[in-house]
Scaffold this active site. Structure first.
Site, PDB file in Angstrom:
ATOM      1  N   HIS A   4      -6.446  13.711   3.299  1.00 51.28           N
ATOM      2  CA  HIS A   4      -7.664  13.711   2.491  1.00 51.28           C
ATOM      3  C   HIS A   4      -8.175  15.115   2.184  1.00 51.28           C
ATOM      4  CE1 HIS A   4      -8.098   9.405   2.198  1.00 51.28           C
ATOM      5  NE2 HIS A   4      -7.603   9.370   3.421  1.00 51.28           N
TER       6      HIS A   4
ATOM      7  N   HIS B  70       1.716   5.102  -1.632  1.00 47.27           N
ATOM      8  CA  HIS B  70       1.424   6.306  -2.405  1.00 47.27           C
ATOM      9  C   HIS B  70       2.752   6.825  -2.952  1.00 47.27           C
ATOM     10  CE1 HIS B  70      -2.765   7.136  -0.781  1.00 47.27           C
ATOM     11  NE2 HIS B  70      -2.313   6.190   0.034  1.00 47.27           N
TER      12      HIS B  70
ATOM     13  N   LYS C  23      -7.088   0.148  -8.264  1.00 46.68           N
ATOM     14  CA  LYS C  23      -7.436   0.644  -6.937  1.00 46.68           C
ATOM     15  C   LYS C  23      -8.792   1.342  -7.022  1.00 46.68           C
ATOM     16  CE  LYS C  23      -7.192   2.152  -2.667  1.00 46.68           C
ATOM     17  NZ  LYS C  23      -6.178   3.131  -2.250  1.00 46.68           N
TER      18      LYS C  23
ATOM     19  N   HIS D 275      -6.512  -1.183   4.600  1.00 45.41           N
ATOM     20  CA  HIS D 275      -6.736  -0.745   5.987  1.00 45.41           C
ATOM     21  C   HIS D 275      -8.110  -1.184   6.487  1.00 45.41           C
ATOM     22  CE1 HIS D 275      -8.219   2.570   3.569  1.00 45.41           C
ATOM     23  NE2 HIS D 275      -7.012   3.047   3.379  1.00 45.41           N
TER      24      HIS D 275
ATOM     25  N   HIS E 276     -11.004   3.768  -4.758  1.00 47.53           N
ATOM     26  CA  HIS E 276     -10.834   4.641  -3.594  1.00 47.53           C
ATOM     27  C   HIS E 276     -12.031   5.563  -3.460  1.00 47.53           C
ATOM     28  CE1 HIS E 276      -9.189   7.561  -0.784  1.00 47.53           C
ATOM     29  NE2 HIS E 276      -8.157   6.762  -0.585  1.00 47.53           N
TER      30      HIS E 276
ATOM     31  N   ASP F 289       0.835   2.574   3.633  1.00 47.29           N
ATOM     32  CA  ASP F 289       0.071   3.791   3.309  1.00 47.29           C
ATOM     33  C   ASP F 289       1.025   4.981   3.298  1.00 47.29           C
ATOM     34  OD1 ASP F 289      -2.128   5.206   2.530  1.00 47.29           O
ATOM     35  OD2 ASP F 289      -3.316   4.825   4.319  1.00 47.29           O
TER      36      ASP F 289
ATOM     37  N   HIS G 227       0.853  -1.198   0.000  1.00 45.85           N
ATOM     38  CA  HIS G 227       0.000   0.000   0.000  1.00 45.85           C
ATOM     39  C   HIS G 227       0.886   1.245   0.000  1.00 45.85           C
ATOM     40  CE1 HIS G 227      -3.945   1.908   1.681  1.00 45.85           C
ATOM     41  NE2 HIS G 227      -3.260   2.790   0.964  1.00 45.85           N
TER      42      HIS G 227
ATOM     43  N   HIS H 261     -10.665   0.831  -1.099  1.00 43.57           N
ATOM     44  CA  HIS H 261     -10.846   1.726   0.054  1.00 43.57           C
ATOM     45  C   HIS H 261     -12.300   2.168  -0.039  1.00 43.57           C
ATOM     46  CE1 HIS H 261      -9.457   5.595   2.315  1.00 43.57           C
ATOM     47  NE2 HIS H 261     -10.779   5.626   2.207  1.00 43.57           N
TER      48      HIS H 261
END
EC number: 3.5.1.5
Length: 577
Positions: A327, A143, A224, A279, A226, A367, A141, A253
């Site tokens: 976020h 980014h 993915k 997660h 999300h 993450d 995971h 996610h």
């Protein structure tokens, strides 16, 4: 016959069968169950390098040439810790792959030498005696926000990353997605220079099958889904329909705010198909408050991210600020603040500890820079194992008492960042374990620093990262000894020792001719029949219930109380900051 005490034998050749090793400063002990390189069965024929030692001309080193099959490198007498067992052995590497696990040396004068471990003039030696060897970690995971994470990852023992991104763009800061064929091509080219296997995820948040097929041909190895891009039931179904046809994995996610439906609606859209749930506890995102219940479903491959590992007295305080940044939320906006607070629940974070210990949550990733730390995947995993041993005692099948071995627990936890993510994403034919035929992506640890700082990170048979002293010193060990890049980290070497994993459709469509990369493109295996049952030692399916008002978690009918840890191993004892 000369007899050696166990302590003297360990000092000369490293520990052997029946000896136990403490992992860093944790309460965890592992016991060697077999010694293929020496020990009781082969004592006197150990392959050891150095002045006055065994691996010299016409002694432990024979005449075999590389053309005769001599390995390029032998790691001597290492204690292998893997999901399949804990043994001591010599490990042979040739053409960047593991060729044998057994006894190395010269069969002309030594007994029990493996035919693929005949040491010759072309063979380099890495001393594994007294050290622990694991497979390179897989961070499932990531980014891709900044390239500096590569150094941090290598320094933490990671040799493969699964994720996506394009740099510090808002989409990447929040979601592990490399969207579209152009971005995929540029990122594959950029990442060609690092000694790291790469698995890029395309954007699955669409009902356009054409868009997803275009991304698979462009280099995506999966997708993915999300919530920040809109994880609707329709998008979930469309994405998994393409995944089923292509044979690739999707990571999800889910919808924290339950705008598009509840966890039951998401499970209905998934429809029993294989999916990697990121997660799973929920602090990183997902249906509030009960996304954690998906860990009890046979088709869901659940993972954690490391900021909630393990549950401590500081976990909640740091999460709120992290979430606001990751976020693109504002503390001054009440709705944004409510969104953040709904995701951070001490009861589910505490339950996450137990679900890992019983093997119900199968994987741990970082993450990276989006609520997690890429350099701490391995460390946080073993901190969780330590906390669970202190609270729950030995697992059934492990040794009891203060000095009992924790082999099952150790094998379960190492699998969470090695073989389990490899199986989940169709990489286990190439990486994920210390087994013959796989890429020699290996990490050597001094036991006192296990899980904290690697002694050496071997990428595709070359040392890419290592603990190294002052380069202007007369020997390699003067302070400061720091994790540093080695020759295996040079771009040309990295391209020769690492791979890009892509969908089979990309290779069939000629992607290698369309992008400027030197490394090999390798197709992922079909994963559409992979479920929880295929997660080694992490296949438990408990019944998980969450009270919607109090967030109380019951696992197989029993409430798991919150007992956040106030002290951890592998922490300030090892770090200045």
């Amino acid at each position: 016959m000369t007899a050696l005490s166990r302590s003297n034998y360990a000092a000369l050749f490293g520990p052997t069968t029946g000896d136990r090793i403490r992992l860093a400063d944790t309460d965890l002990l592992i016991e060697i169950t077999e010694d293929r390189s020496g020990g009781p069965e082969l004592a006197g024929d150990e392959a050891v390098f150095g002045g006055g030692k065994v691996l010299r001309e016409s002694m432990g080193q024979g005449r075999a040439t590389r053309a005769d099959g001599a390995p390029d490198t032998v790691i001597t007498g290492a204690v292998i810790l893997d999901h399949w067992g804990i043994i001591k052995a010599d490990i042979g590497i040739r053409d960047g792959r593991i060729v044998a696990i057994g006894k190395a040396g010269n069969p002309d004068i030594m007994s029990g030498v493996h035919p693929d471990l005949v040491v010759g003039p072309s063979t380099e030696i890495i001393a594994g005696n007294g050290r622990i060897l694991t497979a390179g970690a897989i961070d499932c995971h990531v980014h891709l926000i900044c390239p500096q994470i590569m150094d941090e990852a290598l320094g933490g023992g990671i040799t493969t990353i699964i994720g996506g991104g394009t740099g510090p763009a808002e989409g990447t800061k929040a979601t592990t997605v490399t969207p579209g064929a152009w971005h995929l091509a540029r990122m594959l080219e950029s990442l060609d220079s690092w000694p790291m296997n790469i698995v890029l995820l395309g954007k699955g948040n669409t009902v356009s099958a054409d868009s997803m097929w275009e991304q698979l041909r462009g280099g995506a190895a999966g997708f993915k889904l999300h919530e920040d891009w809109g994880t609707t039931p329709a998008a979930i179904d469309a994405c998994l329909t393409v995944c089923d046809a292509a044979g690739v994995q999707a990571a999800i996610h889910t919808d924290t705010l339950n705008e598009m439906g509840f966890v039951e609606d998401t499970l209905a859209a998934i429809g029993g198909r294989s999916i990697h749930a990121y997660h799973t506890e929920g602090a990183g995102g997902g249906h509030a408050p009960d996304i954690i219940t998906v860990a009890g479903h046979p088709n869901v491959l659940p993972s954690s991210t490391n900021p909630t590992r393990p549950h401590t007295v500081n976990t909640l305080d740091e999460h709120l600020d992290m979430l606001m940044v990751c976020h693109h939320l504002k503390p001054s906006v009440p709705e944004d603040l409510a969104f953040a607070e709904s995701r951070i629940r001490p009861s589910t974070i505490a339950a996450e500890d137990l679900l890992h210990d019983i093997g119900a949550i199968s994987m741990i990733g970082s993450d990276a820079q989006a609520m997690g730390r890429i350099g701490e995947v391995v460390m946080r995993t073993w901190q969780t194992a330590h906390v669970m041993k202190r609270r729950r005692g030995a697992l059934e099948g492990d040794g009891s008492g203060k000095n009992g071995a924790d082999n099952l627990r150790a094998r379960r936890y190492v699998a969470k960042y090695t073989i389990c993510p490899a199986v989940a994403h169709g990489l286990d034919h190439e990486i994920g374990s210390v087994e013959v035929g796989k890429l020699a992506d290996l990490v050597l640890w001094e036991p006192a620093f296990f899980g904290v700082r690697p002694h050496a990170v071997i990428k595709g048979g070359m040392i890419a990262w290592a603990a190294m002293g002052d380069a202007n010193a007369s020997i390699p060990t003067p302070q400061p000894v720091l994790p540093r890049p080695m020759f295996g980290a040079a771009p040309a070497a990295a391209a020769a020792t690492s791979v890009h994993f892509v969908a089979p459709q990309a290779i069939e469509d000629g992607l290698a001719e369309r992008i400027d990369v030197r490394r090999k493109l390798v197709a992922v295996k079909d994963v559409r029949k992979v479920g929880k049952a295929q997660m080694p030692l992490n296949d438990a399916l408990p019944r998980i219930e969450v009270e919607p008002d109090t967030f109380t978690v019951r696992i197989d009918g029993e409430v798991w109380d919150e007992q956040p840890a106030a002290e951890l191993p592998m922490a300030q004892r090892y770090f200045l900051f």
